[in-house]
Design a protein around this motif. Structure first.
Motif, short mmCIF file in Angstrom:
data_model
loop_
_atom_site.label_atom_id
_atom_site.label_comp_id
_atom_site.label_asym_id
_atom_site.label_seq_id
_atom_site.Cartn_x
_atom_site.Cartn_y
_atom_site.Cartn_z
N THR A 228 -12.21 5.66 -6.22
CA THR A 228 -11.79 5.85 -7.53
C THR A 228 -12.33 4.77 -8.35
N GLY A 229 -13.21 3.75 -7.82
CA GLY A 229 -13.59 2.74 -8.45
C GLY A 229 -12.66 1.57 -8.88
N GLU A 230 -11.51 1.50 -8.47
CA GLU A 230 -10.32 0.78 -8.78
C GLU A 230 -10.70 -0.52 -8.02
N MET A 231 -10.51 -1.76 -8.62
CA MET A 231 -10.76 -2.91 -7.80
C MET A 231 -9.49 -3.81 -7.90
N VAL A 232 -9.39 -4.58 -6.82
CA VAL A 232 -8.23 -5.64 -6.96
C VAL A 232 -8.72 -6.77 -5.94
N MET A 233 -8.28 -7.76 -6.44
CA MET A 233 -8.51 -9.18 -5.68
C MET A 233 -7.00 -9.37 -4.88
N VAL A 234 -7.62 -9.76 -3.63
CA VAL A 234 -6.42 -9.90 -2.68
C VAL A 234 -6.86 -11.24 -1.86
N ASP A 235 -5.70 -11.88 -1.18
CA ASP A 235 -5.83 -13.10 -0.60
C ASP A 235 -5.75 -12.84 0.98
N THR A 236 -6.82 -12.44 1.54
CA THR A 236 -6.48 -12.06 2.95
C THR A 236 -6.11 -13.19 4.00
N SER A 237 -6.17 -14.23 3.60
CA SER A 237 -5.37 -15.42 4.53
C SER A 237 -3.92 -15.19 4.58
N ASN A 238 -3.21 -14.38 3.83
CA ASN A 238 -2.07 -14.16 3.78
C ASN A 238 -1.62 -13.10 4.98
N ARG A 239 -0.89 -13.75 5.85
CA ARG A 239 -0.55 -12.80 7.12
C ARG A 239 0.31 -11.57 7.10
N TYR A 240 1.18 -11.64 6.02
CA TYR A 240 2.06 -10.44 5.58
C TYR A 240 1.22 -9.43 5.05
N LEU A 241 0.22 -10.06 4.01
CA LEU A 241 -0.51 -8.86 3.40
C LEU A 241 -1.41 -7.94 4.59
N ARG A 242 -2.07 -8.84 5.28
CA ARG A 242 -2.81 -8.35 6.38
C ARG A 242 -1.89 -7.30 7.34
N LYS A 243 -0.81 -7.87 7.66
CA LYS A 243 0.08 -6.86 8.31
C LYS A 243 0.59 -5.64 7.91
N LEU A 244 0.74 -5.79 6.37
CA LEU A 244 0.99 -4.39 5.53
C LEU A 244 -0.30 -3.60 5.40
N TYR A 245 -1.46 -4.18 5.45
CA TYR A 245 -2.39 -3.39 5.12
C TYR A 245 -2.50 -2.19 6.67
N ALA A 246 -2.39 -3.20 7.80
CA ALA A 246 -2.90 -2.48 8.87
C ALA A 246 -1.63 -1.44 9.05
N GLU A 247 -0.23 -1.65 8.64
CA GLU A 247 0.84 -0.74 8.63
C GLU A 247 0.42 0.45 7.88
N ARG A 248 0.06 0.30 6.65
CA ARG A 248 -0.28 1.44 5.81
C ARG A 248 -1.36 2.24 6.31
N ALA A 249 -2.28 1.48 6.95
CA ALA A 249 -3.55 2.36 7.41
C ALA A 249 -3.16 3.30 8.74
N GLN A 250 -2.43 2.44 9.32
CA GLN A 250 -1.84 3.33 10.48
C GLN A 250 -0.87 4.56 10.19
N ALA A 251 -0.14 4.28 9.46
CA ALA A 251 0.95 5.32 8.74
C ALA A 251 0.08 6.61 8.14
N MET A 252 -0.94 6.40 7.51
CA MET A 252 -1.88 7.26 7.15
C MET A 252 -2.49 8.00 8.17
N ALA A 253 -3.02 7.57 9.19
CA ALA A 253 -3.73 8.05 10.32
C ALA A 253 -2.73 8.97 10.96
N GLU A 254 -1.63 8.38 11.10
CA GLU A 254 -0.24 9.20 11.84
C GLU A 254 -0.05 10.28 11.23
#
Length: 291
Positions: A228-254
């Protein structure tokens, strides 16, 4: 004119995947897929150990000796590679991108097919049908398939699995073995899959990169959605954000795998930076056991 480095890459893939088809997948492909049917070939005298169900009772009665019928499989099939070339296929955090993995995978399947005298067709798609090559056999045809997998420059960026399946239904008059190779970053394709598998043997191959399931801890990171070309700045040192990212990816795969499960389909999962021969062998073996 194709650049020299691309020609060299095509040659490397040809050597590697041809060897793989001959030595690692030999026999398994043939056993995994049925021909279009069987036709009567001849009769011969019954031998101890033959299946008594194959006895030709008419010939046996006429000669007074037991004879059995021999049949020959009508072997030639059409293998269709439906390959996703959307922008997300350029992702690769290991030594290869998803597109490079797909090229080797597609070449291996194509060589396995022509070794068994089957024909190979290729459809490349994004959110549109980018290119369609009709079914043919022979090594020169496989080289063209490899070239297109590596060198085709798609116009679209997104993914439309339904459109690829609809194209298959409209262009393939006879039943074919259709390998649907994609990362399935799409939605609402279940109905199209359901319709396609009524006519064809559709086999999903899910291509992924480990980074799609785990966000690295590297501080501030600018992420770009390649489709889509959409850009976003994220703070990957945020543990909650990394957890959310992994959970979202896993939910899409399931959610994706639930679609396959509802339709009774067995997907093949392959990952960049990992050998794909083992998942293929395992799939062929399972198909052979079910036969």
């Amino acid at each position: 004119m194709i650049p020299r480095e691309v020609l060299q890459k095509i040659r490397r893939i040809q050597i590697r995947t041809s060897h793989l088809a001959d030595n690692l997948l030999a026999g398994q492909y043939h056993s995994a897929f049925k021909g279009r049917g069987v036709e009567f070939e001849e009769v011969r005298p019954y031998r101890i150990g033959d299946d008594v169900r194959a006895i030709d009772w008419n010939v046996t009665a006429r000669t007074g000796e037991p004879f059995i019928k021999l049949f020959r499989e009508e072997r030639q099939l059409t293998v269709t590679l439906l390959v996703d070339l959307s922008a997300s296929q350029g992702l690769g955090t290991h030594w290869q991108s998803k597109r490079e993995l797909v090229a080797e995978l597609g070449a291996s399947l194509a060589f396995s097919a022509i070794r068994n005298n089957d024909k190979v067709a290729l459809t490349l798609f994004t959110d549109e049908i980018e290119k369609a090559i009709p079914p043919r056999s022979g090594s020169r045809h496989v080289l063209r398939v490899i070239r297109e997998l590596l060198y085709c420059q798609p116009i679209g960026h997104g993914t439309n699995v339904s459109k690829a399946l609809e194209h298959l239904n409209h262009t393939s008059k006879r039943r074919s073995i259709a390998f649907l190779v994609s990362d399935f970053q799409d939605a609402d394709y279940e109905q199209a899959l359901k319709v396609a598998r009524r006519k064809h043997d559709v086999i999903p191959i899910v291509v992924s990169d480990r980074s799609e399931f785990e966000l690295p801890n590297v501080g501030l990171l600018e992420l770009v959605d390649s489709e889509t070309g959409e850009m976003v700045m994220v703070d990957t040192s945020n543990r909650y954000l990394r957890k959310l990212y992994a959970e979202r990816a896993q939910a899409m795969a399931e959610k994706r795998d639930q679609v396959f499960k509802r339709l009774g389909m067995d997907p093949i999962h392959v990952h960049t930076g990992e050998e794909f021969a083992d998942p293929l062998r395992k799939f062929f073996h399972q198909r052979e056991l079910r036969r």
